[in-house]
Every structure is written in structure tokens, then in C-alpha cells.
Design a protein around this motif. Structure first.
Motif, PDB file in Angstrom:
ATOM      1  N   GLY A   1     119.524  27.831  34.562  1.00 57.98           N
ATOM      2  CA  GLY A   1     118.629  27.795  35.722  1.00 57.98           C
ATOM      3  C   GLY A   1     117.293  28.481  35.534  1.00 57.98           C
ATOM      4  N   ILE A   2     117.035  29.024  34.356  1.00 60.63           N
ATOM      5  CA  ILE A   2     115.825  29.799  34.127  1.00 60.63           C
ATOM      6  C   ILE A   2     114.965  29.114  33.065  1.00 60.63           C
TER       7      ILE A   2
ATOM      8  N   LEU B   1     120.108  33.358  39.423  1.00 63.04           N
ATOM      9  CA  LEU B   1     120.684  32.088  38.982  1.00 63.04           C
ATOM     10  C   LEU B   1     119.694  30.934  39.020  1.00 63.04           C
ATOM     11  N   ASN B   2     118.428  31.231  39.351  1.00 59.73           N
ATOM     12  CA  ASN B   2     117.398  30.198  39.320  1.00 59.73           C
ATOM     13  C   ASN B   2     116.036  30.858  39.122  1.00 59.73           C
TER      14      ASN B   2
ATOM     15  N   GLY C   1     120.504  24.863  49.368  1.00 59.13           N
ATOM     16  CA  GLY C   1     119.413  24.378  48.544  1.00 59.13           C
ATOM     17  C   GLY C   1     118.278  25.361  48.323  1.00 59.13           C
ATOM     18  N   GLY C   2     117.968  26.210  49.285  1.00 62.28           N
ATOM     19  CA  GLY C   2     116.927  27.223  49.081  1.00 62.28           C
ATOM     20  C   GLY C   2     117.537  28.431  48.404  1.00 62.28           C
ATOM     21  N   THR C   3     116.782  29.518  48.323  1.00 57.98           N
ATOM     22  CA  THR C   3     117.277  30.724  47.675  1.00 57.98           C
ATOM     23  C   THR C   3     118.025  31.593  48.677  1.00 57.98           C
TER      24      THR C   3
ATOM     25  N   GLY D   1     120.347  33.217  44.119  1.00 59.68           N
ATOM     26  CA  GLY D   1     120.340  31.873  43.544  1.00 59.68           C
ATOM     27  C   GLY D   1     120.172  30.849  44.644  1.00 59.68           C
ATOM     28  N   PHE D   2     120.349  29.599  44.297  1.00 57.77           N
ATOM     29  CA  PHE D   2     120.285  28.532  45.294  1.00 57.77           C
ATOM     30  C   PHE D   2     121.516  28.589  46.181  1.00 57.77           C
ATOM     31  N   GLY D   3     121.353  28.193  47.438  1.00 61.56           N
ATOM     32  CA  GLY D   3     122.494  28.047  48.321  1.00 61.56           C
ATOM     33  C   GLY D   3     123.463  27.045  47.721  1.00 61.56           C
TER      34      GLY D   3
END
Length: 179
Positions: free
Chosen positions: A97-98, A73-74, A45-47, A9-11
């Protein structure tokens, strides 16, 4: 029993923490465990992702190319890892998130309204525990008591007052997960 799990997921979504709690819980039960995070600038913010292997036997390698279960999660995580789920495996995704849900027909897809529920219940800091609860409902690789001990070990002592709230989130996550 060996279960190979990827969480992505995102950080800032608690991906690495979720993996660490799962790994500690399995260690406390005397299981063989690997916990391998992958992050860098992604951490905010990134994966970011983490691989956790829980087994009753020795683990030959922490490096995997396919997984029994992927938690995404995204959308970028789903796009990247859906193809890495073993046929017959499963994917768990947070419905918030999808945008485009999983499409494979040889795996089982589960969705969990973790973000939405966390916001409704004003428990945003426990978002990842809702997701962990969903995983443990489908694959009870560790006991709830072990998860709570792992939480106590990983949370700083000043946050131990949040243990009951985290337990509530895990239990709610078990109710939320749907195929």
C-alpha cells in the motif's frame, strides 16, 4: 512500560479490529488500556485510524500528538502520520500500500508484505492479523494466548472456525516483518 500505538489505513482493512483485539488482549492481561477509533465516512474506503495505549500504569490521557509506533497501511496514512512518530520510535508499513516509503532517519522503519502474502495464501480476510503479528514480533506488548482469547471474544461465534487461520496469519506476520 507504556506503549502508544497508532494504526491507520483505508476503511475495510481491519484497522479498528486490529486495535480492538490488541486492546482486549492487554485488558485480559490486567494492563491499563485505551482504544480510541477515529472514523466517519472513512470507514468504507477513506482513511480510518485507531490509537491504542497499553501500559502497566494509569494512562493520563487517550489523546496523543506523537506515538511510539505507527502502523500505516496506505500512502495517505504514511503521509499524514510519519511526522507523528516519536524520535527513536518506529513505523510499520505494508509494502503493497505504500508507493514512497518512510524517509525519516530518526525512526526505524519496518515493512511487511502482508497484503501480498494474504493474497498468495488466499487469506485476505486475515490481512490485519499478518500486520498484528509483525507488530507483536517487534513489540510483544501482549502474549499470543491473550490475542487468541481476544479474537475469540471479538469474532462472532459463527466465525470461531476461523480462529486457527487467524493464529496462522499472526505467526506468519511475525516471520514477514523486515527492517
Amino acid at each position: 512500560m507504556t506503549h502508544e500505538i497508532l494504526i491507520s489505513g483505508f476503511g475495510g482493512q481491519g484497522v479498528l479490529s486490529m486495535g480492538k483485539i490488541l486492546a482486549y488482549a492487554a485488558l485480559m492481561e490486567g494492563k491499563e488500556v485505551t482504544w480510541m477509533p477515529a472514523y466517519g465516512p472513512e470507514q468504507r474506503g477513506g482513511t480510518a485510524n485507531v490509537t491504542v495505549i497499553v501500559s502497566d500504569e494509569k494512562i493520563s490521557s487517550p489523546i496523543l500528538s506523537t506515538y511510539d509506533t505507527c502502523i500505516v497501511l496506505n500512502q495517505p496514512s504514511l503521509d499524514k502520520f510519519e511526522s507523528k512518530v516519536k524520535p527513536g520510535g518506529d513505523i510499520i508499513y505494508d509494502s503493497f500500500g505504500i508507493l514512497e516509503p518512510p524517509t525519516r532517519t530518526d525512526i526505524t522503519a519496518y515493512h511487511i508484505a502482508a497484503m501480498e502474502t494474504a493474497a498468495e495464501l488466499k487469506m485476505m480476510k486475515c490481512f490485519n492479523m499478518f500486520v498484528l503479528g509483525g507488530l507483536l514480533k517487534i513489540h510483544p506488548v501482549v502474549k499470543m494466548e491473550s490475542v487468541m482469547l481476544a479474537l475469540k471474544k471479538t469474532l462472532p461465534e459463527r466465525h470461531h472456525n476461523l480462529l486457527p487461520v487467524n493464529e496462522q496469519a499472526i505467526l506468519k506476520g511475525q516471520e514477514l516483518i523486515k527492517q
